[in-house]
Structure formats: C-alpha cells, structure tokens
Design a protein around this motif. Structure first.
Motif, PDB file in Angstrom:
ATOM      1  N   ASP A 188       0.889  -1.293  -0.099  1.00 38.33           N
ATOM      2  CA  ASP A 188      -0.241   0.074  -0.062  1.00 38.33           C
ATOM      3  C   ASP A 188       0.989   1.027   0.067  1.00 38.33           C
ATOM      4  N   GLN A 189       1.877   1.239   0.838  1.00 35.49           N
ATOM      5  CA  GLN A 189       2.894   2.509   0.889  1.00 35.49           C
ATOM      6  C   GLN A 189       3.383   2.607  -0.224  1.00 35.49           C
ATOM      7  N   ALA A 190       3.802   1.686  -1.109  1.00 45.25           N
ATOM      8  CA  ALA A 190       4.686   1.775  -2.299  1.00 45.25           C
ATOM      9  C   ALA A 190       3.956   2.075  -3.367  1.00 45.25           C
ATOM     10  N   LEU A 191       2.584   1.736  -3.549  1.00 44.84           N
ATOM     11  CA  LEU A 191       1.331   2.071  -4.570  1.00 44.84           C
ATOM     12  C   LEU A 191       1.306   3.430  -4.299  1.00 44.84           C
ATOM     13  N   ARG A 192       0.796   3.840  -3.041  1.00 47.68           N
ATOM     14  CA  ARG A 192       0.619   5.338  -3.038  1.00 47.68           C
ATOM     15  C   ARG A 192       1.719   6.032  -3.068  1.00 47.68           C
ATOM     16  N   ALA A 193       2.878   5.991  -3.031  1.00 49.80           N
ATOM     17  CA  ALA A 193       3.838   6.826  -3.086  1.00 49.80           C
ATOM     18  C   ALA A 193       4.290   6.716  -4.882  1.00 49.80           C
ATOM     19  N   ALA A 194       3.843   5.844  -5.598  1.00 46.51           N
ATOM     20  CA  ALA A 194       4.069   5.714  -6.825  1.00 46.51           C
ATOM     21  C   ALA A 194       2.973   6.826  -7.519  1.00 46.51           C
ATOM     22  N   VAL A 195       1.974   6.422  -7.187  1.00 48.48           N
ATOM     23  CA  VAL A 195       0.787   7.237  -7.562  1.00 48.48           C
ATOM     24  C   VAL A 195       1.077   8.649  -7.471  1.00 48.48           C
ATOM     25  N   ARG A 204       6.980   8.967 -17.227  1.00 48.40           N
ATOM     26  CA  ARG A 204       7.100   8.727 -15.864  1.00 48.40           C
ATOM     27  C   ARG A 204       7.791  10.053 -15.199  1.00 48.40           C
ATOM     28  N   ALA A 205       7.198  10.390 -14.018  1.00 47.92           N
ATOM     29  CA  ALA A 205       7.591  11.869 -13.496  1.00 47.92           C
ATOM     30  C   ALA A 205       8.829  11.269 -12.590  1.00 47.92           C
ATOM     31  N   ILE A 206       9.046  10.185 -12.398  1.00 48.61           N
ATOM     32  CA  ILE A 206      10.035   9.454 -11.365  1.00 48.61           C
ATOM     33  C   ILE A 206      10.446   8.232 -11.626  1.00 48.61           C
ATOM     34  N   GLU A 207      11.615   7.891 -11.740  1.00 50.12           N
ATOM     35  CA  GLU A 207      12.085   6.541 -12.122  1.00 50.12           C
ATOM     36  C   GLU A 207      12.002   5.474 -10.776  1.00 50.12           C
ATOM     37  N   ALA A 212      12.538   4.407  -5.025  1.00 50.77           N
ATOM     38  CA  ALA A 212      13.033   3.608  -3.871  1.00 50.77           C
ATOM     39  C   ALA A 212      13.877   4.346  -2.870  1.00 50.77           C
ATOM     40  N   GLU A 213      14.804   5.026  -3.457  1.00 54.56           N
ATOM     41  CA  GLU A 213      15.618   5.855  -2.617  1.00 54.56           C
ATOM     42  C   GLU A 213      14.810   6.783  -1.533  1.00 54.56           C
ATOM     43  N   GLY A 216      13.561   4.646   1.214  1.00 57.83           N
ATOM     44  CA  GLY A 216      14.420   4.147   1.831  1.00 57.83           C
ATOM     45  C   GLY A 216      14.558   2.572   1.996  1.00 57.83           C
ATOM     46  N   VAL A 217      14.036   1.828   0.614  1.00 62.90           N
ATOM     47  CA  VAL A 217      14.226   0.503   0.459  1.00 62.90           C
ATOM     48  C   VAL A 217      14.946   0.498  -0.834  1.00 62.90           C
ATOM     49  N   PRO A 218      15.686  -0.946  -0.896  1.00 60.24           N
ATOM     50  CA  PRO A 218      16.447  -1.391  -2.398  1.00 60.24           C
ATOM     51  C   PRO A 218      15.459  -1.109  -3.562  1.00 60.24           C
ATOM     52  N   GLY A 219      15.922  -0.598  -4.505  1.00 61.53           N
ATOM     53  CA  GLY A 219      15.230  -0.843  -6.016  1.00 61.53           C
ATOM     54  C   GLY A 219      14.058  -2.032  -6.262  1.00 61.53           C
ATOM     55  N   SER A 220      15.046  -3.205  -5.982  1.00 59.54           N
ATOM     56  CA  SER A 220      14.342  -4.590  -6.141  1.00 59.54           C
ATOM     57  C   SER A 220      13.343  -4.850  -5.260  1.00 59.54           C
ATOM     58  N   THR A 221      13.404  -4.313  -4.034  1.00 64.18           N
ATOM     59  CA  THR A 221      12.156  -4.408  -3.093  1.00 64.18           C
ATOM     60  C   THR A 221      11.040  -3.814  -3.658  1.00 64.18           C
TER      61      THR A 221
END
Length: 251
Positions: A188-195, A204-207, A212-213, A216-221
């Motif tokens: 949920d946190q990842a999806l909210r931040a992405a939107v 895309r406005a952000i890669e 991920a940075e 505070g998580v690795p890009g793969s995560t």
C-alpha cells in the motif's frame, strides 16, 4: 479429523531463517510438502520475495550451523542438506533433507511421537512468525504435545495457539493465509507513493530507483512490492470484485 494451528515466535538471533525473514518482511516461505519418520525429515518449500531476498534465503539455508527446523540449539550434529530445485526472479523452490541425531527434535518429530503416523503438515513462515497447521486424528489430546513443544522452544521464543477445531472432509484443503486481495501495508505504501509522485504517468515523473531511494528501500524490493500490488488489483478487476475489498489507494 482435527485441526490444530499454532505459531512459533522466534526471538532475535535464535534462528537464522527468522532473522533473515525479519529483514525482508514481504518474503514468505510456504511448505509444498513435509514428511517425517522417526529418524528423518524431508520437505519441499515455495519461497516468494524480491531477488535480493531470495539470494539471501539461499545463502542462509545452505550455510547455517544447524537445520532451521531443529528445535535444539545445543551442539546439534544432525546431517542435512538443502538444494534449489527451481528458481525464477521472484520464486524459489527448495528441497531439504535432514537426518537427525538423538539430541535433535522438530515439530514434525514431536507430532509423530505424540500422535503417530498419518499426519498432515502445512507451514507458512513470515518474519519471526512460523505458523504450523496440523491435521490430526479426531480422538487425540493436545496438552502433552503442547507442553513438549513449549519446553523445547522456551529458550528461543514462544508458542501462540491460533485455533483448534474439528475438521470435516470438505474442509481439509490447504489454504494460503496470504491469498486475500487486500494489499499489505508495504504494498500500500509503495503504491500510494508511486501514484502521488507520478510513477504511473506517461512519461514517468520519477524512476524506480529515485522512488526507492525516497522510501528508503532497495530498488528490487520496491519493484517487487509494486508488482505484487498491481497483480492483486488486476485479479480484483478481472474477477469483478469491489475495489473496496482492497486498500483505498486513491485517498
């Protein structure tokens, strides 16, 4: 038949797999089969998680000082091996075989000693919580088994009884406790931040690595969490489930 579900809660630095899974909270280790004799234990497990987490799982289970299912930590000299049967970017199939010594024991061995043959085991391991589901004969008593288990794990954690109930033949199907469509807090946190930050805009406005940075998580995560969230949303849409059954990602 009788169903007995309980969970072990491992303290830090008492089990290498629990310590590892605590570092990768979205990683799940679920049994596909588990078999036991008085001297041996062998099982096949399905692991899901990011590529980084799966690499860490393989390293942990192949280099640990003792077999992860062994409840004894006092100079356990049992012989064991764990091999990778199959591997993809997000899934891992592990085969383990353990030849125990007289000083070793495990949950399946305790169950065999107290309940006899003909048992069915299902396990799900996330973080420090290792949940077991046992299908047993209907006339068994559980108090002695629970006492023996509690004594074995006293130095490493505790036992949480989830449920005990009679089980009809139509209820014996093994279930996946994480099969619900509700998003996990991390997804949920990842999806909210992405939107919110334009990850889904065109262009895309952000890669991924920048997002991920910021989290505070690795890009793969982050990639794994987004893929899992997107998969749940897609399944809900195709099966015509109300989106209210998912976290409200538009708030």
């Amino acid at each position: 038949m009788r169903e007995f579900v309980f969970a072990l809660e491992f303290e830090p630095e008492t089990n290498p797999v629990a310590d590892l899974l605590a570092q990768y909270p979205e990683t799940k280790l679920r049994s596909l089969s588990c078999h036991v004799t008085a001297e041996t234990l062998w099982r096949v497990d399905h692991v899901t998680g990011s590529e980084e987490a799966l690499n860490a799982v393989v390293d942990a289970v192949t280099t640990a000082d003792y077999y992860a299912d062994c409840l004894v930590r006092r100079d356990c000299e049992g012989e064991w091996e764990t091999r990778t049967l199959d591997r993809s970017a997000e899934t891992l199939i592990l085969y383990s075989y353990w030849n125990r010594t007289q000083s070793c024991t495990s949950i399946p061995h305790l169950a065999l000693e107290h309940f006899g043959d003909g048992l069915i085991f299902e396990t799900t391991w996330r973080g420090r919580r290792y949940q077991w589901r046992l299908i047993l004969p209907g006339d068994v008593t559980l108090s002695e088994f629970h006492g023996a288990l509690d004594a074995e794990i006293a130095d490493t954690g505790g036992v949480d009884i989830v449920r005990v109930r009679g089980t009809g033949a139509d209820e014996l199907g093994m279930s996946d406790p994480d099969s619900e469509t509700v998003l996990s807090p991390e997804q949920d946190q990842a999806l909210r931040a992405a939107v919110e930050r334009g990850y889904y805009e065109t262009p895309r406005a952000i890669e991924t690595y920048d997002l991920a940075e910021s989290l505070g998580v690795p890009g793969s995560t982050l990639s794994y969490r987004l893929r899992r969230a997107e998969a749940k949303l897609a399944v809900a849409h195709v099966e015509n489930r109300p989106l209210s059954s998912l976290n409200d990602v538009t708030q």
